[in-house]
Design a protein around this motif. Structure first.
Motif, PDB file in Angstrom:
ATOM      1  N   GLU A   1       7.845  -0.597  -8.302  1.00 30.91           N
ATOM      2  CA  GLU A   1       7.835   0.866  -8.374  1.00 30.91           C
ATOM      3  C   GLU A   1       7.280   1.468  -7.079  1.00 30.91           C
ATOM      4  O   GLU A   1       7.816   2.437  -6.565  1.00 30.91           O
ATOM      5  N   ASP A   2       6.204   0.874  -6.547  1.00 29.63           N
ATOM      6  CA  ASP A   2       5.620   1.437  -5.308  1.00 29.63           C
ATOM      7  C   ASP A   2       6.590   1.355  -4.135  1.00 29.63           C
ATOM      8  O   ASP A   2       6.555   2.193  -3.237  1.00 29.63           O
ATOM      9  N   LEU A   3       7.450   0.328  -4.158  1.00 31.08           N
ATOM     10  CA  LEU A   3       8.390   0.174  -3.045  1.00 31.08           C
ATOM     11  C   LEU A   3       9.475   1.261  -3.031  1.00 31.08           C
ATOM     12  O   LEU A   3      10.263   1.357  -2.098  1.00 31.08           O
ATOM     13  N   ARG A   4       9.501   2.081  -4.068  1.00 34.73           N
ATOM     14  CA  ARG A   4      10.444   3.213  -4.050  1.00 34.73           C
ATOM     15  C   ARG A   4      10.003   4.278  -3.044  1.00 34.73           C
ATOM     16  O   ARG A   4      10.808   5.078  -2.609  1.00 34.73           O
ATOM     17  N   TYR A   5       8.692   4.319  -2.751  1.00 31.97           N
ATOM     18  CA  TYR A   5       8.209   5.342  -1.813  1.00 31.97           C
ATOM     19  C   TYR A   5       8.453   4.871  -0.384  1.00 31.97           C
ATOM     20  O   TYR A   5       8.041   3.758  -0.022  1.00 31.97           O
ATOM     21  N   PRO A   6       9.074   5.700   0.426  1.00 30.67           N
ATOM     22  CA  PRO A   6       9.367   5.261   1.798  1.00 30.67           C
ATOM     23  C   PRO A   6       8.103   4.977   2.604  1.00 30.67           C
ATOM     24  O   PRO A   6       8.137   4.236   3.582  1.00 30.67           O
ATOM     25  N   THR A   7       6.970   5.550   2.174  1.00 30.29           N
ATOM     26  CA  THR A   7       5.724   5.371   2.933  1.00 30.29           C
ATOM     27  C   THR A   7       5.005   4.059   2.595  1.00 30.29           C
ATOM     28  O   THR A   7       3.990   3.727   3.224  1.00 30.29           O
ATOM     29  N   THR A   8       5.490   3.319   1.589  1.00 27.71           N
ATOM     30  CA  THR A   8       4.776   2.108   1.171  1.00 27.71           C
ATOM     31  C   THR A   8       4.801   1.039   2.266  1.00 27.71           C
ATOM     32  O   THR A   8       5.857   0.736   2.824  1.00 27.71           O
TER      33      THR A   8
ATOM     34  N   CYS B   1      -6.015 -10.297  -8.208  1.00 31.34           N
ATOM     35  CA  CYS B   1      -4.786  -9.505  -8.137  1.00 31.34           C
ATOM     36  C   CYS B   1      -5.085  -8.105  -8.655  1.00 31.34           C
ATOM     37  O   CYS B   1      -5.540  -7.964  -9.798  1.00 31.34           O
ATOM     38  N   CYS B   2      -4.874  -7.098  -7.834  1.00 27.91           N
ATOM     39  CA  CYS B   2      -5.097  -5.740  -8.336  1.00 27.91           C
ATOM     40  C   CYS B   2      -3.848  -4.910  -8.079  1.00 27.91           C
ATOM     41  O   CYS B   2      -3.053  -5.212  -7.188  1.00 27.91           O
ATOM     42  N   PHE B   3      -3.693  -3.895  -8.904  1.00 28.22           N
ATOM     43  CA  PHE B   3      -2.459  -3.106  -8.907  1.00 28.22           C
ATOM     44  C   PHE B   3      -2.776  -1.651  -8.625  1.00 28.22           C
ATOM     45  O   PHE B   3      -3.886  -1.184  -8.931  1.00 28.22           O
ATOM     46  N   ASN B   4      -1.779  -0.939  -8.111  1.00 23.79           N
ATOM     47  CA  ASN B   4      -1.918   0.509  -8.065  1.00 23.79           C
ATOM     48  C   ASN B   4      -2.209   0.954  -9.501  1.00 23.79           C
ATOM     49  O   ASN B   4      -1.401   0.725 -10.408  1.00 23.79           O
ATOM     50  N   PRO B   5      -3.368   1.584  -9.754  1.00 20.05           N
ATOM     51  CA  PRO B   5      -3.772   1.835 -11.146  1.00 20.05           C
ATOM     52  C   PRO B   5      -2.922   2.850 -11.879  1.00 20.05           C
ATOM     53  O   PRO B   5      -3.078   3.020 -13.086  1.00 20.05           O
ATOM     54  N   VAL B   6      -2.016   3.501 -11.173  1.00 21.05           N
ATOM     55  CA  VAL B   6      -1.197   4.515 -11.820  1.00 21.05           C
ATOM     56  C   VAL B   6      -0.362   3.898 -12.966  1.00 21.05           C
ATOM     57  O   VAL B   6       0.061   4.590 -13.880  1.00 21.05           O
ATOM     58  N   TYR B   7      -0.171   2.580 -12.940  1.00 22.55           N
ATOM     59  CA  TYR B   7       0.601   1.926 -14.007  1.00 22.55           C
ATOM     60  C   TYR B   7      -0.290   1.437 -15.155  1.00 22.55           C
ATOM     61  O   TYR B   7       0.215   0.853 -16.119  1.00 22.55           O
ATOM     62  N   GLY B   8      -1.602   1.606 -15.032  1.00 20.01           N
ATOM     63  CA  GLY B   8      -2.527   1.331 -16.148  1.00 20.01           C
ATOM     64  C   GLY B   8      -2.543  -0.117 -16.604  1.00 20.01           C
ATOM     65  O   GLY B   8      -2.485  -0.397 -17.806  1.00 20.01           O
TER      66      GLY B   8
ATOM     67  N   ALA C   1       4.392  -3.049 -10.679  1.00 12.62           N
ATOM     68  CA  ALA C   1       3.663  -2.144  -9.789  1.00 12.62           C
ATOM     69  C   ALA C   1       4.244  -2.155  -8.376  1.00 12.62           C
ATOM     70  O   ALA C   1       4.459  -1.101  -7.771  1.00 12.62           O
ATOM     71  N   THR C   2       4.543  -3.345  -7.857  1.00 18.79           N
ATOM     72  CA  THR C   2       5.047  -3.395  -6.480  1.00 18.79           C
ATOM     73  C   THR C   2       6.492  -2.879  -6.430  1.00 18.79           C
ATOM     74  O   THR C   2       6.869  -2.167  -5.500  1.00 18.79           O
TER      75      THR C   2
ATOM     76  N   GLU D   1       0.841  -1.198   0.000  1.00 14.14           N
ATOM     77  CA  GLU D   1       0.000   0.000   0.000  1.00 14.14           C
ATOM     78  C   GLU D   1       0.874   1.245   0.000  1.00 14.14           C
ATOM     79  O   GLU D   1       1.570   1.530   0.976  1.00 14.14           O
ATOM     80  N   SER D   2       0.853   1.979  -1.124  1.00  9.94           N
ATOM     81  CA  SER D   2       1.652   3.210  -1.180  1.00  9.94           C
ATOM     82  C   SER D   2       0.804   4.424  -0.814  1.00  9.94           C
ATOM     83  O   SER D   2       1.288   5.542  -0.871  1.00  9.94           O
ATOM     84  N   HIS D   3      -0.467   4.180  -0.500  1.00 18.85           N
ATOM     85  CA  HIS D   3      -1.405   5.261  -0.149  1.00 18.85           C
ATOM     86  C   HIS D   3      -1.509   6.285  -1.261  1.00 18.85           C
ATOM     87  O   HIS D   3      -1.526   7.488  -1.025  1.00 18.85           O
ATOM     88  N   PHE D   4      -1.533   5.782  -2.472  1.00 18.22           N
ATOM     89  CA  PHE D   4      -1.741   6.665  -3.628  1.00 18.22           C
ATOM     90  C   PHE D   4      -3.193   7.119  -3.630  1.00 18.22           C
ATOM     91  O   PHE D   4      -4.089   6.371  -3.223  1.00 18.22           O
ATOM     92  N   GLY D   5      -3.435   8.324  -4.050  1.00 15.70           N
ATOM     93  CA  GLY D   5      -4.811   8.819  -4.178  1.00 15.70           C
ATOM     94  C   GLY D   5      -4.975   9.574  -5.478  1.00 15.70           C
ATOM     95  O   GLY D   5      -3.994  10.097  -6.033  1.00 15.70           O
ATOM     96  N   TYR D   6      -6.200   9.595  -6.008  1.00 19.41           N
ATOM     97  CA  TYR D   6      -6.524  10.302  -7.255  1.00 19.41           C
ATOM     98  C   TYR D   6      -7.593  11.350  -6.977  1.00 19.41           C
ATOM     99  O   TYR D   6      -8.407  11.189  -6.047  1.00 19.41           O
TER     100      TYR D   6
END
Ligand SMILES: Cc1cc2nc3c(=O)[nH]c(=O)nc-3n(C[C@H](O)[C@H](O)[C@H](O)COP(=O)(O)OP(=O)(O)OC[C@H]3O[C@@H](n4cnc5c(N)ncnc54)[C@H](O)[C@@H]3O)c2cc1C
Length: 470
Positions: free
Chosen positions: A379-386, A322-329, A376-377, A202-207
């Motif tokens: 790339e999301d793991l680059r964020y320290p908050t993930t 299986c679902c992904f952070n949708p930012v990667y489309g 997706a995972t 969970e990177s806590h991405f929001g749209y």
């Protein structure tokens, strides 16, 4: 007609509709049970797919899969106002290291999600043997023998209220396609079947998104715009042209950088993005809607295909699996690829024995999720908050190498093309480790990025041996 000839799909969104189309190759009747009321024939918002109000790109690989299942669907989408764009040629695409050169690398469909759903829904409904049953909610599985076999589902009227028990709907095969809110693991556990836990990043991405009418006198060098988030700048934004001559504008951000969904702050957020292009475009455009937010965007996966004792007559597909952070489309393309795999198993006759058939199907539909999950995972793991399992050594190596690729892709069109083709799922990630690419990305004197230390190079070569599995 015997129940063995009947399949039930729970959930009538993209994964469910395409799975129903695939199952119709083997089962005489396929019933899609959808809890929303029947939608209008024309593209329209529906409650069960709240994410439809945010940008949706459909990569060409997924479109080809869609066309295999529903010939003519792509032409209908284009006739109805969807557009094919080539990234990054038609899209001003700003990555973490600058704007990518405008070369043709990866095509995608840009459209409202409602249009894609309407076209797919009409075509699946017209398929012989398929029935879309609206306003009915599945409240449980009809399971036997300690969860070792599924024989149907329990269905009730959507408006019936919590106190009403479901009516049985018998079937020889049941597929769960209820999306992120799937209760499949709960149902199976309740029936006595041991199920794996969920892996979650969970990177806590929001749209926050809004429709616009583009300015009439627009003379832009781009058709679409994308400003990527990165660990240095966790703010993102996109404008894509969609049917009805509209733009959809989506802002994104990680954790406490998630965009606000009130009118005043929407433009302010766009103003503070890494490139001024989005703000400059939106101030000249006319809003057609108020902004809406979306937060539930974690990467989540169940590893059902490895279960030794998977129930006969049951499978899980789409975001429910299986679902992904949708930012990667990736979700639509993966749903279409999984449906093609499902079709392949059932058309080939598949194992006759129900348990073996279920396992073969579950394995086949899970296969296309592997690469998008890795992307997706990782790339999301680059964020320290993930939040989620910590990055392993190989993931960290991959992240470092991909950062070099992304940087090289802003200056070297050969790398740009390779990078985008992996992003679009046209090529496997291992393609980025071909000797030709490694040379362009890592060796000094080529058009690539800054010098890389010999230690780095050795690490990358170790990863290269591991190729796609890395
Ligand atoms: C904000 C956002 C943006 C996205 N952008 C992109 C993108 O750009 N490109 C891309 O490829 N993918 C994108 N995705 C992912 C994509 O939307 C999904 O992968 C896709 O919708 C497939 O989902 P699904 O059919 O598995 O589930 P869903 O679309 O979630 O549908 C589940 C369906 O099941 C129904 N249902 C639920 N419970 C029950 C029940 N008990 N009984 C009966 N019916 C039930 C619901 O009403 C709904 O219709 C995005 C996702 C989000 C959240």
């Amino acid at each position: 007609m015997a129940e063995e000839d009947h399949a039930v799909v729970i959930g009538g969104s993209m994964a469910g509709l395409l799975a129903a189309r695939a199952l119709a190759d083997r089962f005489k009747r396929v019933t899609v049970v959808e809890r929303d009321q029947a939608p209008a024939r024309q593209p329209a918002f529906r409650r069960g797919v709240p994410h439809s109000r945010h940008v949706h790109i459909f990569w060409h690989r997924g479109l080809r899969a869609l066309e295999t299942l529903l010939p003519g669907a792509c032409a209908e989408l284009l006739e109805s106002g969807a557009r094919i764009l080539d990234a990054p040629a038609d899209v001003a695409w700003h990555g973490p290291f600058g704007r990518f050169p405008r070369i043709r690398a990866a095509r995608f469909l840009s459209s409202s999600r409602e249009l894609i759903d309407a076209v797919v829904r009409r075509r699946v409904a017209a398929h012989p043997g398929v029935r879309l049953w609206y306003g009915r909610e599945v409240v449980g599985l009809h399971a036997e023998h300690d969860g070792r076999s599924v024989r149907g589902v329990e269905v009730r009227n959507r408006g019936a209220g919590g106190g009403h028990a479901g009516e049985p709907l018998e079937a020889g095969f049941v597929i769960d396609a209820t999306g992120r809110g799937s209760r499949a693991s709960e149902w199976l556990r309740g029936a006595g079947c041991a199920v794996p836990g969920k892996i979650r990043y969970e990177s806590h991405f929001g749209y926050a998104s809004r429709y616009y009418s583009p300015p009439e006198d627009i003379e832009s060098e781009w058709n679409g715009l994308y400003i990527q988030a990165s660990s240095q700048d966790p703010h993102a934004g996109a404008i894509m042209p969609i049917d009805g001559g509209r733009w959809i504008a989506t802002l994104g951000g990680v954790a406490n950088h998630a965009p606000p969904s009130d009118e005043d702050s929407f433009l302010e957020f766009a103003r503070n993005l890494g490139s001024p292009a989005m703000y400059e475009a939106l101030v000249c455009a006319t809003p057609l809607s108020t902004p809406v937010g979306f937060r539930n965007m974690a990467n989540e996966r169940y590893d059902y295909s490895r279960r030794a004792r998977w129930p006969a007559g049951f499978a899980v597909v789409g975001d429910a699996l299986c679902c992904f952070n949708p930012v990667y489309g990736q979700g639509l393309t993966t749903a279409a690829l999984s449906a093609v795999e499902l079709s392949r198993v059932v058309r080939a006759g598949g194992p006759r024995e129900r348990r073996r058939l279920s396992r073969a199907i579950q394995r086949a539909v899970a296969a296309p999720t592997a690469v998008p999950w890795l992307i997706a995972t990782g790339e999301d793991l680059r964020y320290p908050t993930t939040e989620g399992p910590r990055a392993r050594f190989d993931t960290k190596m991959r992240q470092r190498y991909v950062a070099h690729v992304a940087a090289a892709a802003t200056v070297d069109p050969v790398v740009t093309r390779a990078y985008f083709r992996v992003l679009a799922m046209e090529e496997r990630p291992g393609a980025l480790l071909s000797p030709r690419l490694l040379r362009r990305v890592l060796l000094p004197g080529q058009q690539a990025v800054e010098r890389t230390s010999s230690a780095d190079r050795d690490d990358f070569c170790a990863v290269a041996h591991n190729r796609d599995g890395a």
